[in-house]
Design an enzyme around this catalytic site. Structure first.
Site, PDB file in Angstrom:
ATOM      1  N   ASP A  77       0.846  -1.197   0.000  1.00 21.73           N
ATOM      2  CA  ASP A  77       0.000   0.000   0.000  1.00 21.73           C
ATOM      3  C   ASP A  77       0.877   1.242   0.000  1.00 21.73           C
ATOM      4  O   ASP A  77       2.058   1.193   0.351  1.00 21.73           O
ATOM      5  CB  ASP A  77      -0.926   0.017   1.220  1.00 21.73           C
ATOM      6  CG  ASP A  77      -1.900   1.182   1.140  1.00 21.73           C
ATOM      7  OD1 ASP A  77      -2.605   1.300   0.117  1.00 21.73           O
ATOM      8  OD2 ASP A  77      -1.941   2.008   2.072  1.00 21.73           O
ATOM      9  N   SER A  78       0.270   2.357  -0.382  1.00 19.90           N
ATOM     10  CA  SER A  78       0.986   3.629  -0.382  1.00 19.90           C
ATOM     11  C   SER A  78       1.334   4.070   1.041  1.00 19.90           C
ATOM     12  O   SER A  78       2.161   4.939   1.225  1.00 19.90           O
ATOM     13  CB  SER A  78       0.110   4.692  -1.031  1.00 19.90           C
ATOM     14  OG  SER A  78      -1.147   4.732  -0.383  1.00 19.90           O
ATOM     15  N   TYR A 133      -0.541   8.463  -2.704  1.00 18.80           N
ATOM     16  CA  TYR A 133      -0.462   8.211  -4.148  1.00 18.80           C
ATOM     17  C   TYR A 133      -1.619   8.880  -4.904  1.00 18.80           C
ATOM     18  O   TYR A 133      -1.499   9.172  -6.087  1.00 18.80           O
ATOM     19  CB  TYR A 133      -0.554   6.702  -4.430  1.00 18.80           C
ATOM     20  CG  TYR A 133       0.710   5.908  -4.204  1.00 18.80           C
ATOM     21  CD1 TYR A 133       1.795   6.423  -3.499  1.00 18.80           C
ATOM     22  CD2 TYR A 133       0.811   4.609  -4.699  1.00 18.80           C
ATOM     23  CE1 TYR A 133       2.938   5.663  -3.289  1.00 18.80           C
ATOM     24  CE2 TYR A 133       1.944   3.848  -4.502  1.00 18.80           C
ATOM     25  CZ  TYR A 133       3.006   4.378  -3.790  1.00 18.80           C
ATOM     26  OH  TYR A 133       4.125   3.609  -3.587  1.00 18.80           O
ATOM     27  N   GLY A 134      -2.728   9.059  -4.199  1.00 17.98           N
ATOM     28  CA  GLY A 134      -3.980   9.454  -4.858  1.00 17.98           C
ATOM     29  C   GLY A 134      -3.927  10.763  -5.604  1.00 17.98           C
ATOM     30  O   GLY A 134      -4.748  11.037  -6.470  1.00 17.98           O
ATOM     31  N   CYS A 187      -3.688  -0.954  -2.373  1.00 15.50           N
ATOM     32  CA  CYS A 187      -3.924   0.457  -2.734  1.00 15.50           C
ATOM     33  C   CYS A 187      -4.749   0.536  -4.022  1.00 15.50           C
ATOM     34  O   CYS A 187      -4.329   0.034  -5.070  1.00 15.50           O
ATOM     35  CB  CYS A 187      -2.577   1.133  -2.925  1.00 15.50           C
ATOM     36  SG  CYS A 187      -2.686   2.848  -3.409  1.00 15.50           S
ATOM     37  N   ASN A 188      -5.889   1.195  -3.945  1.00 13.65           N
ATOM     38  CA  ASN A 188      -6.747   1.338  -5.135  1.00 13.65           C
ATOM     39  C   ASN A 188      -6.079   2.175  -6.215  1.00 13.65           C
ATOM     40  O   ASN A 188      -6.207   1.890  -7.401  1.00 13.65           O
ATOM     41  CB  ASN A 188      -8.066   2.018  -4.760  1.00 13.65           C
ATOM     42  CG  ASN A 188      -8.941   1.116  -3.951  1.00 13.65           C
ATOM     43  OD1 ASN A 188      -9.858   0.505  -4.457  1.00 13.65           O
ATOM     44  ND2 ASN A 188      -8.647   0.991  -2.658  1.00 13.65           N
ATOM     45  N   GLU A 232      -6.359  10.276   8.011  1.00 14.07           N
ATOM     46  CA  GLU A 232      -5.017  10.032   8.565  1.00 14.07           C
ATOM     47  C   GLU A 232      -4.722  10.951   9.746  1.00 14.07           C
ATOM     48  O   GLU A 232      -4.049  10.567  10.688  1.00 14.07           O
ATOM     49  CB  GLU A 232      -3.950  10.233   7.486  1.00 14.07           C
ATOM     50  CG  GLU A 232      -4.000   9.166   6.431  1.00 14.07           C
ATOM     51  CD  GLU A 232      -2.650   8.516   6.154  1.00 14.07           C
ATOM     52  OE1 GLU A 232      -1.626   9.100   6.493  1.00 14.07           O
ATOM     53  OE2 GLU A 232      -2.669   7.404   5.575  1.00 14.07           O
ATOM     54  N   THR A 283      -8.531   2.578   0.332  1.00 12.88           N
ATOM     55  CA  THR A 283      -8.181   1.827   1.545  1.00 12.88           C
ATOM     56  C   THR A 283      -8.687   2.477   2.830  1.00 12.88           C
ATOM     57  O   THR A 283      -8.941   1.787   3.813  1.00 12.88           O
ATOM     58  CB  THR A 283      -6.651   1.728   1.652  1.00 12.88           C
ATOM     59  OG1 THR A 283      -6.090   3.032   1.405  1.00 12.88           O
ATOM     60  CG2 THR A 283      -6.084   0.727   0.677  1.00 12.88           C
TER      61      THR A 283
END
Ligand code: DGL
Length: 269
Positions: free
Chosen positions: A7-8, A39-40, A70-71, A162, A195
């Site tokens: 994942d990122s 990343y998004g 990670c999507n 976050e 996520t």
């Protein structure tokens, strides 16, 4: 060998947690690219390169099967990575296929032409990178005919989650859902395609019409992994879970505890 979960950052822990619940004896290595998160909001080229680097690190750790939790990485990098980069019996799986199988009730191995699945429209809530890639819609339309996908890039939501800013996160969910409902007033299904969004699932439920079926990834992805391992037992190995990060392990371990509510120890990747 252990299964890698990439994942990122910390969000993929939601997917790992569900996988460990369903496969408590399986060895896993989690790798969070915390040094480069998020990343998004990155370009496709940046996401592709970072995803290759992360998957390579998990291959080096002995994982022959890696799940892109990670999507954004799944949306932007998975297809190219599978077609142009992967070799030698290693496998990389993403998080979209399980959602699409769940939505269409069609197995991934079923490559017959798209059919009428009864699904007319889907709302996709995700990062800007995931929404602008169009990958979810492309994969869905490969299997289901006459389905409309309306994507809403939930700018700011990952950061609010976050930071533990509950009020801010809830306000953002309300605002993004309201924007989407202007285009699609009664979505048949809604995919929480990031996520982090399971952590605000209840707010999505409250903001969306009661008739909307909400798909939350971790359990769906974990069920799909159980099924995949049944069909590919060579990836099964007993063992524990270890955690790697590209960031500062002490700081990331502290953030992970805040994120998940229990302590975890990350090591430097
Ligand atoms: N893991 C990302 C995803 O699921 C969310 C966080 C980020 O933007 O890196 O799309």
């Amino acid at each position: 060998m252990a299964i890698g979960v990439f994942d990122s950052g910390l969000g993929g822990l939601t997917v790992l947690k569900a996988a460990v619940e369903k496969l408590p004896d399986q060895a896993f290595v989690y790798y969070g690219d915390n040094a480069n998160t998020p990343y998004g909001s990155k370009t496709d080229a940046e996401i592709y390169d970072l995803t290759i680097a992360g998957v390579t690190r998990l291959f080096e750790a002995g994982c022959d099967l890696v799940i892109l939790a990670c999507n954004s990485a799944s949306a932007v990098a998975l297809h190219d990575l599978q077609v142009n980069w992967l070799s030698g019996g290693k496998r990389v799986l993403g998080v979209f296929v399980p959602m699409i199988e769940e939505l269409t009730r069609r197995d991934w191995g079923d490559n017959s032409p798209p059919t009428h699945t009864g699904l007319q429209n889907v709302a996709l809530f995700a990062t800007p990178a995931t929404v602008s890639s169009g990958a979810f819609e492309r994969e869905l339309k490969f299997r289901a005919r006459d389905v409309e996908v309306v994507g809403e890039a939930c700018v700011g939501l990952v950061a609010a989650i976050e930071e533990g800013d509950t009020l801010g996160a809830e306000a953002l969910v309300d605002a993004h859902v309201a924007t989407l409902l202007e285009t699609l007033p009664a979505p048949q299904a809604a995919v929480l395609g990031c996520t982090h969004y399971p952590l605000v699932e209840e707010r999505f439920r409250a903001a969306l019409p009661a008739s909307t079926r909400i798909l939350v990834q971790p359990d769906i992805v974990a069920d799909s992994l159980v099924d995949y391992l049944r069909r590919h037992p060579r990836f099964v190995e007993r063992g524990g879970v270890s955690y790697l990060t590209s960031g500062d392990p002490v700081e990331v371990s502290r953030s992970a505890e805040r994120f998940l509510g229990h302590s975890l120890t990350f090591s430097a990747a």
